[in-house]
Design a protein around this motif. Structure first.
Motif, PDB file in Angstrom:
ATOM      1  N   ASN A   1       0.781  -1.237   0.000  1.00 37.93           N
ATOM      2  CA  ASN A   1       0.000   0.000   0.000  1.00 37.93           C
ATOM      3  C   ASN A   1       0.816   1.292   0.000  1.00 37.93           C
ATOM      4  OD1 ASN A   1      -3.044  -0.870   0.584  1.00 37.93           O
ATOM      5  ND2 ASN A   1      -1.702  -2.190   1.805  1.00 37.93           N
ATOM      6  N   ALA A   2       2.093   1.223   0.366  1.00 42.93           N
ATOM      7  CA  ALA A   2       2.891   2.451   0.455  1.00 42.93           C
ATOM      8  C   ALA A   2       3.797   2.662  -0.747  1.00 42.93           C
ATOM      9  CB  ALA A   2       3.738   2.431   1.726  1.00 42.93           C
ATOM     10  N   PHE A   3       3.778   1.725  -1.682  1.00 42.52           N
ATOM     11  CA  PHE A   3       4.647   1.838  -2.854  1.00 42.52           C
ATOM     12  C   PHE A   3       3.827   1.653  -4.123  1.00 42.52           C
ATOM     13  CE2 PHE A   3       7.261   0.403   0.661  1.00 42.52           C
ATOM     14  CZ  PHE A   3       8.360   1.237   0.588  1.00 42.52           C
ATOM     15  N   ALA A   4       4.064   2.526  -5.078  1.00 40.12           N
ATOM     16  CA  ALA A   4       3.436   2.414  -6.398  1.00 40.12           C
ATOM     17  C   ALA A   4       4.536   2.577  -7.428  1.00 40.12           C
ATOM     18  CB  ALA A   4       2.360   3.477  -6.585  1.00 40.12           C
ATOM     19  N   ASP A   5       4.744   1.545  -8.199  1.00 39.09           N
ATOM     20  CA  ASP A   5       5.866   1.522  -9.143  1.00 39.09           C
ATOM     21  C   ASP A   5       7.167   1.707  -8.354  1.00 39.09           C
ATOM     22  OD1 ASP A   5       4.061   1.192 -11.248  1.00 39.09           O
ATOM     23  OD2 ASP A   5       3.744   3.357 -11.385  1.00 39.09           O
ATOM     24  N   ASP A   6       7.885   2.779  -8.656  1.00 42.61           N
ATOM     25  CA  ASP A   6       9.168   2.995  -7.975  1.00 42.61           C
ATOM     26  C   ASP A   6       9.123   4.158  -6.998  1.00 42.61           C
ATOM     27  OD1 ASP A   6      10.436   0.933  -9.342  1.00 42.61           O
ATOM     28  OD2 ASP A   6      10.874   2.226 -11.053  1.00 42.61           O
ATOM     29  N   ARG A   7       7.949   4.518  -6.543  1.00 43.27           N
ATOM     30  CA  ARG A   7       7.866   5.659  -5.642  1.00 43.27           C
ATOM     31  C   ARG A   7       7.006   5.319  -4.427  1.00 43.27           C
ATOM     32  NH1 ARG A   7       3.087   8.601  -6.533  1.00 43.27           N
ATOM     33  NH2 ARG A   7       1.808   7.724  -8.202  1.00 43.27           N
ATOM     34  N   VAL A   8       7.215   6.117  -3.368  1.00 48.33           N
ATOM     35  CA  VAL A   8       6.452   5.959  -2.136  1.00 48.33           C
ATOM     36  C   VAL A   8       5.191   6.806  -2.221  1.00 48.33           C
ATOM     37  CG1 VAL A   8       6.451   6.343   0.358  1.00 48.33           C
ATOM     38  CG2 VAL A   8       8.518   5.519  -0.769  1.00 48.33           C
ATOM     39  N   VAL A   9       4.065   6.220  -1.844  1.00 47.86           N
ATOM     40  CA  VAL A   9       2.797   6.963  -1.822  1.00 47.86           C
ATOM     41  C   VAL A   9       2.272   6.978  -0.386  1.00 47.86           C
ATOM     42  CG1 VAL A   9       2.245   6.356  -4.196  1.00 47.86           C
ATOM     43  CG2 VAL A   9       1.466   4.874  -2.332  1.00 47.86           C
ATOM     44  N   GLU A  10       1.363   7.893  -0.111  1.00 47.70           N
ATOM     45  CA  GLU A  10       0.827   8.028   1.231  1.00 47.70           C
ATOM     46  C   GLU A  10      -0.164   6.913   1.547  1.00 47.70           C
ATOM     47  OE1 GLU A  10      -0.854  11.834   1.988  1.00 47.70           O
ATOM     48  OE2 GLU A  10       1.079  12.872   1.973  1.00 47.70           O
ATOM     49  N   VAL A  11       0.085   6.265   2.665  1.00 48.78           N
ATOM     50  CA  VAL A  11      -0.854   5.261   3.160  1.00 48.78           C
ATOM     51  C   VAL A  11      -1.886   5.974   4.008  1.00 48.78           C
ATOM     52  CG1 VAL A  11      -1.125   3.228   4.618  1.00 48.78           C
ATOM     53  CG2 VAL A  11       0.869   3.432   3.131  1.00 48.78           C
ATOM     54  N   ARG A  12      -3.166   5.809   3.699  1.00 51.05           N
ATOM     55  CA  ARG A  12      -4.209   6.546   4.407  1.00 51.05           C
ATOM     56  C   ARG A  12      -4.766   5.785   5.601  1.00 51.05           C
ATOM     57  NH1 ARG A  12      -3.498  11.342   3.842  1.00 51.05           N
ATOM     58  NH2 ARG A  12      -5.681  11.864   4.233  1.00 51.05           N
ATOM     59  N   ALA A  13      -4.415   4.513   5.701  1.00 48.01           N
ATOM     60  CA  ALA A  13      -4.880   3.709   6.839  1.00 48.01           C
ATOM     61  C   ALA A  13      -3.860   2.606   7.094  1.00 48.01           C
ATOM     62  CB  ALA A  13      -6.254   3.110   6.562  1.00 48.01           C
ATOM     63  N   LEU A  14      -3.827   2.118   8.332  1.00 45.32           N
ATOM     64  CA  LEU A  14      -2.906   1.051   8.700  1.00 45.32           C
ATOM     65  C   LEU A  14      -3.683  -0.184   9.131  1.00 45.32           C
ATOM     66  CD1 LEU A  14      -0.329   3.068  10.879  1.00 45.32           C
ATOM     67  CD2 LEU A  14      -0.134   2.464   8.450  1.00 45.32           C
ATOM     68  N   ASN A  15      -3.094  -1.342   8.907  1.00 49.51           N
ATOM     69  CA  ASN A  15      -3.704  -2.558   9.450  1.00 49.51           C
ATOM     70  C   ASN A  15      -3.309  -2.697  10.926  1.00 49.51           C
ATOM     71  OD1 ASN A  15      -1.036  -3.280   9.211  1.00 49.51           O
ATOM     72  ND2 ASN A  15      -1.417  -5.235   8.204  1.00 49.51           N
ATOM     73  N   THR A  16      -3.890  -3.654  11.610  1.00 46.33           N
ATOM     74  CA  THR A  16      -3.646  -3.779  13.049  1.00 46.33           C
ATOM     75  C   THR A  16      -2.182  -4.124  13.349  1.00 46.33           C
ATOM     76  OG1 THR A  16      -4.382  -6.092  12.975  1.00 46.33           O
ATOM     77  CG2 THR A  16      -6.018  -4.426  13.587  1.00 46.33           C
ATOM     78  N   ALA A  17      -1.564  -4.866  12.465  1.00 42.75           N
ATOM     79  CA  ALA A  17      -0.156  -5.216  12.675  1.00 42.75           C
ATOM     80  C   ALA A  17       0.733  -3.977  12.633  1.00 42.75           C
ATOM     81  CB  ALA A  17       0.296  -6.231  11.630  1.00 42.75           C
ATOM     82  N   ALA A  18       0.465  -3.088  11.692  1.00 46.22           N
ATOM     83  CA  ALA A  18       1.246  -1.849  11.608  1.00 46.22           C
ATOM     84  C   ALA A  18       1.038  -0.985  12.845  1.00 46.22           C
ATOM     85  CB  ALA A  18       0.876  -1.082  10.350  1.00 46.22           C
ATOM     86  N   TRP A  19      -0.202  -0.945  13.359  1.00 46.51           N
ATOM     87  CA  TRP A  19      -0.458  -0.213  14.596  1.00 46.51           C
ATOM     88  C   TRP A  19       0.286  -0.848  15.757  1.00 46.51           C
ATOM     89  CZ3 TRP A  19      -1.885   4.527  14.736  1.00 46.51           C
ATOM     90  CH2 TRP A  19      -2.786   5.070  13.800  1.00 46.51           C
ATOM     91  N   ASP A  20       0.393  -2.168  15.775  1.00 45.57           N
ATOM     92  CA  ASP A  20       1.140  -2.844  16.836  1.00 45.57           C
ATOM     93  C   ASP A  20       2.610  -2.426  16.821  1.00 45.57           C
ATOM     94  OD1 ASP A  20      -1.104  -4.169  17.683  1.00 45.57           O
ATOM     95  OD2 ASP A  20      -0.620  -6.070  16.690  1.00 45.57           O
ATOM     96  N   VAL A  21       3.184  -2.346  15.636  1.00 47.24           N
ATOM     97  CA  VAL A  21       4.581  -1.918  15.520  1.00 47.24           C
ATOM     98  C   VAL A  21       4.729  -0.472  15.983  1.00 47.24           C
ATOM     99  CG1 VAL A  21       6.495  -1.503  13.933  1.00 47.24           C
ATOM    100  CG2 VAL A  21       5.097  -3.556  13.673  1.00 47.24           C
ATOM    101  N   CYS A  22       3.788   0.380  15.572  1.00 48.48           N
ATOM    102  CA  CYS A  22       3.829   1.783  16.005  1.00 48.48           C
ATOM    103  C   CYS A  22       3.696   1.888  17.523  1.00 48.48           C
ATOM    104  CB  CYS A  22       2.716   2.576  15.322  1.00 48.48           C
ATOM    105  SG  CYS A  22       2.955   2.839  13.551  1.00 48.48           S
ATOM    106  N   ASP A  23       2.843   1.069  18.110  1.00 48.64           N
ATOM    107  CA  ASP A  23       2.663   1.079  19.567  1.00 48.64           C
ATOM    108  C   ASP A  23       3.946   0.660  20.281  1.00 48.64           C
ATOM    109  OD1 ASP A  23       0.070   2.002  19.485  1.00 48.64           O
ATOM    110  OD2 ASP A  23      -0.836  -0.002  19.581  1.00 48.64           O
ATOM    111  N   PHE A  24       4.658  -0.309  19.703  1.00 46.88           N
ATOM    112  CA  PHE A  24       5.928  -0.714  20.309  1.00 46.88           C
ATOM    113  C   PHE A  24       6.886   0.463  20.337  1.00 46.88           C
ATOM    114  CE2 PHE A  24      10.334  -1.989  19.903  1.00 46.88           C
ATOM    115  CZ  PHE A  24      10.477  -2.877  20.951  1.00 46.88           C
ATOM    116  N   TYR A  25       7.015   1.142  19.208  1.00 48.63           N
ATOM    117  CA  TYR A  25       7.928   2.291  19.154  1.00 48.63           C
ATOM    118  C   TYR A  25       7.417   3.454  19.992  1.00 48.63           C
ATOM    119  CZ  TYR A  25      10.944   0.215  15.642  1.00 48.63           C
ATOM    120  OH  TYR A  25      11.840  -0.594  14.990  1.00 48.63           O
ATOM    121  N   GLU A  26       6.110   3.551  20.150  1.00 48.04           N
ATOM    122  CA  GLU A  26       5.551   4.581  21.027  1.00 48.04           C
ATOM    123  C   GLU A  26       6.017   4.357  22.466  1.00 48.04           C
ATOM    124  OE1 GLU A  26       2.747   7.873  21.925  1.00 48.04           O
ATOM    125  OE2 GLU A  26       4.056   7.214  20.294  1.00 48.04           O
TER     126      GLU A  26
END
Length: 208
Positions: free
Chosen positions: A87-112
């Motif tokens: 979801n964050a990559f389109a072709d060879d560029r980074v695009v904005e992810v507008r939502a995260l799955n629960t796993a990504a939130w878990d990783v963010c919570d760890f770093y929080e």
């Protein structure tokens, strides 16, 4: 007789004066010894406190690293990385992810939580940078748009702010060491490695 009495009084005065001077010298010497002893005691206590702090930090870092690399959390990291790759990559560029799955939130919570401990001074910046800095920044940069969108929707400006501050500090330490910010290709490569972490032998090399 008067002369003898006067002499005795004079001698008594001299003796009293000498005694007072001697007492003052002894008191001064004792004060110096006491001050030196207090200084040594304070230094010893400071060294003991620093050793205790370092032991606590090492123990906490070890436990956090064990959690980060535990089979369960490796699975969360793989799921988060695969989601971001999709979801964050389109072709060879980074695009904005507008939502995260629960796993990504878990990783963010760890770093929080990690960032919170760093801000409190329980963990030193260099220790966090050495152990977690390389992966923290790619996750923050890729998750940032979705986090900012959630902040706006929920009207919680401080949502995941410890992770944001942590990433900012890690970037500052990189700059101090002459390390450039990760490129888009490096962001992709880190996520590709995260997507298979714990499943394949560690035979890949991160080029940054």
């Amino acid at each position: 007789m008067d002369t003898l009495l006067t002499l005795l009084i004079a001698l008594g005065g001299i003796a009293t004066g000498i005694g007072a001077i001697w007492a003052a010298l002894v008191a001064r010497r004792q004060a110096q010894v006491t001050e030196r002893s207090l200084t040594l005691t304070e230094r010893s206590l400071a060294e003991q406190n620093e050793r205790s702090r370092l032991n606590l930090e090492v123990d906490l870092l070890t436990r956090l690293a064990d959690r980060f690399d535990s089979p369960h959390f490796l699975g969360r990291r793989r799921a988060a990385a695969k989601y971001l790759l999709d979801n964050a990559f389109a072709d060879d560029r980074v695009v904005e992810v507008r939502a995260l799955n629960t796993a990504a939130w878990d990783v963010c919570d760890f770093y929080e939580g990690l960032g919170h401990l760093r801000r409190l001074g329980v963990l030193m910046d260099e220790s966090v940078w050495f152990r977690f800095g390389v992966v923290a920044q790619p996750y923050w940069l890729l998750c940032k748009p979705a986090i900012e969108k959630r902040r706006e929707e929920w009207q919680i400006p401080g949502l995941i702010e410890e992770f944001e501050d942590l990433s900012r500090q890690m970037a500052e330490l990189d700059r101090e060491r002459g390390i450039e910010p990760p490129t888009q290709e490096q962001l992709r490569q880190v996520m590709e490695e995260e997507a298979v972490i714990g499943q394949e032998p560690d035979d890949t090399t991160t080029q940054w």
